[in-house]
Design a protein around this motif. Structure first.
Motif, PDB file in Angstrom:
ATOM      1  N   LEU A 191      -4.306   1.757   4.843  1.00 25.29           N
ATOM      2  CA  LEU A 191      -4.913   2.940   4.458  1.00 25.29           C
ATOM      3  C   LEU A 191      -4.214   3.985   4.654  1.00 25.29           C
ATOM      4  O   LEU A 191      -3.916   5.055   4.044  1.00 25.29           O
ATOM      5  CB  LEU A 191      -6.342   3.012   5.020  1.00 25.29           C
ATOM      6  CG  LEU A 191      -7.186   4.194   4.373  1.00 25.29           C
ATOM      7  CD1 LEU A 191      -7.126   4.254   2.942  1.00 25.29           C
ATOM      8  CD2 LEU A 191      -8.672   3.957   5.013  1.00 25.29           C
ATOM      9  N   ARG A 192      -3.687   4.098   6.111  1.00 24.04           N
ATOM     10  CA  ARG A 192      -3.036   5.291   6.426  1.00 24.04           C
ATOM     11  C   ARG A 192      -1.815   5.438   5.645  1.00 24.04           C
ATOM     12  O   ARG A 192      -1.434   6.566   5.140  1.00 24.04           O
ATOM     13  CB  ARG A 192      -2.695   5.200   7.881  1.00 24.04           C
ATOM     14  CG  ARG A 192      -1.847   6.817   8.242  1.00 24.04           C
ATOM     15  CD  ARG A 192      -1.942   7.112   9.740  1.00 24.04           C
ATOM     16  NE  ARG A 192      -1.470   8.346  10.073  1.00 24.04           N
ATOM     17  CZ  ARG A 192      -1.277   8.776  11.239  1.00 24.04           C
ATOM     18  NH1 ARG A 192      -1.663   8.117  12.341  1.00 24.04           N
ATOM     19  NH2 ARG A 192      -0.632   9.968  11.636  1.00 24.04           N
ATOM     20  N   SER A 210       0.678  -1.270   0.016  1.00 31.25           N
ATOM     21  CA  SER A 210       0.101   0.081  -0.063  1.00 31.25           C
ATOM     22  C   SER A 210       0.897   1.174  -0.119  1.00 31.25           C
ATOM     23  O   SER A 210       0.568   2.239  -0.862  1.00 31.25           O
ATOM     24  CB  SER A 210      -1.082  -0.164   1.094  1.00 31.25           C
ATOM     25  OG  SER A 210      -1.815  -1.067   1.048  1.00 31.25           O
ATOM     26  N   VAL A 211       1.956   1.255   0.666  1.00 34.25           N
ATOM     27  CA  VAL A 211       2.587   2.443   0.872  1.00 34.25           C
ATOM     28  C   VAL A 211       3.429   2.901  -0.498  1.00 34.25           C
ATOM     29  O   VAL A 211       3.705   3.910  -0.580  1.00 34.25           O
ATOM     30  CB  VAL A 211       3.820   2.434   2.105  1.00 34.25           C
ATOM     31  CG1 VAL A 211       4.923   1.465   1.559  1.00 34.25           C
ATOM     32  CG2 VAL A 211       4.327   3.609   2.351  1.00 34.25           C
ATOM     33  N   GLU A 226      -0.822   8.659   3.194  1.00 36.22           N
ATOM     34  CA  GLU A 226       0.184   9.586   3.599  1.00 36.22           C
ATOM     35  C   GLU A 226       1.223   9.390   2.493  1.00 36.22           C
ATOM     36  O   GLU A 226       1.982  10.719   2.290  1.00 36.22           O
ATOM     37  CB  GLU A 226       1.118   8.795   4.890  1.00 36.22           C
ATOM     38  CG  GLU A 226       0.291   8.967   6.260  1.00 36.22           C
ATOM     39  CD  GLU A 226       0.282  10.510   6.386  1.00 36.22           C
ATOM     40  OE1 GLU A 226       1.210  11.315   6.147  1.00 36.22           O
ATOM     41  OE2 GLU A 226      -0.805  10.908   7.070  1.00 36.22           O
ATOM     42  N   ALA A 227       1.172   8.248   1.617  1.00 38.23           N
ATOM     43  CA  ALA A 227       1.966   8.143   0.411  1.00 38.23           C
ATOM     44  C   ALA A 227       1.411   9.018  -0.483  1.00 38.23           C
ATOM     45  O   ALA A 227       2.374   9.078  -1.905  1.00 38.23           O
ATOM     46  CB  ALA A 227       2.438   6.839   0.187  1.00 38.23           C
ATOM     47  N   GLY A 228       0.332   9.322  -0.597  1.00 36.68           N
ATOM     48  CA  GLY A 228      -0.448   9.937  -1.763  1.00 36.68           C
ATOM     49  C   GLY A 228      -1.227   9.292  -2.823  1.00 36.68           C
ATOM     50  O   GLY A 228      -1.367   9.691  -3.957  1.00 36.68           O
ATOM     51  N   TYR A 229      -1.178   7.928  -2.551  1.00 35.44           N
ATOM     52  CA  TYR A 229      -1.814   6.900  -3.419  1.00 35.44           C
ATOM     53  C   TYR A 229      -3.278   6.775  -3.160  1.00 35.44           C
ATOM     54  O   TYR A 229      -3.842   5.956  -2.718  1.00 35.44           O
ATOM     55  CB  TYR A 229      -1.192   5.592  -3.264  1.00 35.44           C
ATOM     56  CG  TYR A 229       0.215   5.620  -3.835  1.00 35.44           C
ATOM     57  CD1 TYR A 229       0.634   5.661  -5.118  1.00 35.44           C
ATOM     58  CD2 TYR A 229       1.096   5.468  -2.762  1.00 35.44           C
ATOM     59  CE1 TYR A 229       2.007   5.801  -5.649  1.00 35.44           C
ATOM     60  CE2 TYR A 229       2.578   5.324  -3.162  1.00 35.44           C
ATOM     61  CZ  TYR A 229       3.053   5.771  -4.433  1.00 35.44           C
ATOM     62  OH  TYR A 229       4.136   5.692  -4.936  1.00 35.44           O
ATOM     63  N   GLU A 230      -4.049   7.700  -4.004  1.00 39.18           N
ATOM     64  CA  GLU A 230      -5.525   7.899  -3.710  1.00 39.18           C
ATOM     65  C   GLU A 230      -6.262   6.623  -4.465  1.00 39.18           C
ATOM     66  O   GLU A 230      -7.131   6.155  -3.701  1.00 39.18           O
ATOM     67  CB  GLU A 230      -5.918   9.176  -4.491  1.00 39.18           C
ATOM     68  CG  GLU A 230      -5.443  10.550  -3.887  1.00 39.18           C
ATOM     69  CD  GLU A 230      -6.089  11.557  -4.683  1.00 39.18           C
ATOM     70  OE1 GLU A 230      -6.847  11.477  -5.741  1.00 39.18           O
ATOM     71  OE2 GLU A 230      -5.719  12.738  -4.320  1.00 39.18           O
ATOM     72  N   ASP A 231      -5.671   5.881  -5.254  1.00 32.43           N
ATOM     73  CA  ASP A 231      -6.242   4.730  -6.091  1.00 32.43           C
ATOM     74  C   ASP A 231      -6.137   3.642  -5.036  1.00 32.43           C
ATOM     75  O   ASP A 231      -7.166   2.867  -4.775  1.00 32.43           O
ATOM     76  CB  ASP A 231      -5.806   4.363  -7.287  1.00 32.43           C
ATOM     77  CG  ASP A 231      -6.152   5.530  -8.444  1.00 32.43           C
ATOM     78  OD1 ASP A 231      -6.911   6.192  -8.343  1.00 32.43           O
ATOM     79  OD2 ASP A 231      -5.606   5.392  -9.628  1.00 32.43           O
TER      80      ASP A 231
END
Length: 252
Positions: free
Chosen positions: A230-231, A201-202, A235-240
């Motif tokens: 999810l956080r 996710s990150v 925080e990494a800016g991956y909206e998708d």
């Protein structure tokens, strides 16, 4: 700022530097070459003595074996093993010939070493196994080969990183799928509470995130600092990626 230590990338990079520095090897082109593009076994035979170069057969060392394997030179590898060097010999970092073959994705040479008695579950000083090297570099064929030959799909290194974590952190979808199919624990945690889902996710590896969720990864597992997948995505800016996690019930 809360950041994940890039454990897998760092260890594999350092391993590559070690191989290049100690054995004179050339790292693979991670931006283009596929397993089919890799060179086939071959190469020159060693001199019989004198004049520098590789020493005569009676003086072969583990370093010679590692160099031969790193250069995908099966003929020389066979000669060194026939001279008496153990197929499971390791250097001072605990690196074996099979680890090098796995690191470079030389599956045919890996099979030869296994047939010669190489330990598929050997560990280097950081607890990395050949399967971690293969999965962490994204080689599906070599990964499947090692598993078929008895490699532990749920092995952990000294910081409790699993094979699946190495693959997920690199975004290697095909390898992740193999590991899941072979029984990898999708909810394993390292010493900091990180999971494979958090690692995917990150970095916004959406296909890997979906594979892990479909395999039963706990979407709201939290690490030692209370961060969820999810956080990490937010925080990494991956909206998708965040949307995928939210649709699966993810919260921060």
């Amino acid at each position: 700022m809360h950041m994940i230590k890039l454990h897998s990338i760092l260890l594999l990079f350092l391993a590559g530097i070690l191989l290049v520095g100690c054995c004179g090897l050339t790292l693979p082109d991670l931006n283009g070459d596929t397993e089919e593009d890799k060179p086939t076994s071959g190469g020159s035979t060693p001199p019989t003595g004198g004049g520098g170069g590789i020493p005569p057969a009676h003086a072969y060392t583990v370093d010679d074996l590692l160099e031969a394997v790193g250069n995908d030179d099966r003929a020389l590898t066979e000669q060194i093993l026939e001279s008496g060097v153990s197929v499971n010999a390791a250097d001072d970092q605990g690196i074996t010939a099979l680890m090098i073959a796995s690191f470079f994705g030389y599956d045919h040479l890996a099979q030869f070493l296994i047939d010669e008695g190489a330990n598929v579950n050997a560990e280097d000083i950081d607890g990395l196994t050949p399967l971690m090297y293969s999965a962490g570099m994204g080689y599906p064929a070599t990964t499947q080969l090692l598993i078929n030959e008895g490699a532990n799909v749920n092995a952990e290194d000294v910081e409790d990183w699993t094979v699946l974590m190495f693959a997920a952190s690199g975004g290697y979808e095909d390898v992740v799928e193999i590991l899941i199919d072979e029984g990898a624990d999708v909810n394993a945690v390292d010493i900091d509470g990180l999971t494979a889902l958090m690692l995917a996710s990150v970095s916004g590896y959406n296909n890997v995130v979906e594979l892990l969720l479909d395999a039963g990864a706990e979407v709201n597992a939290a690490d030692a600092d209370g961060w969820t997948a999810l956080r990490y995505a937010n925080e990494a800016g991956y909206e998708d990626t965040a949307e995928i996690l939210e649709n699966a019930g993810g919260t921060q």
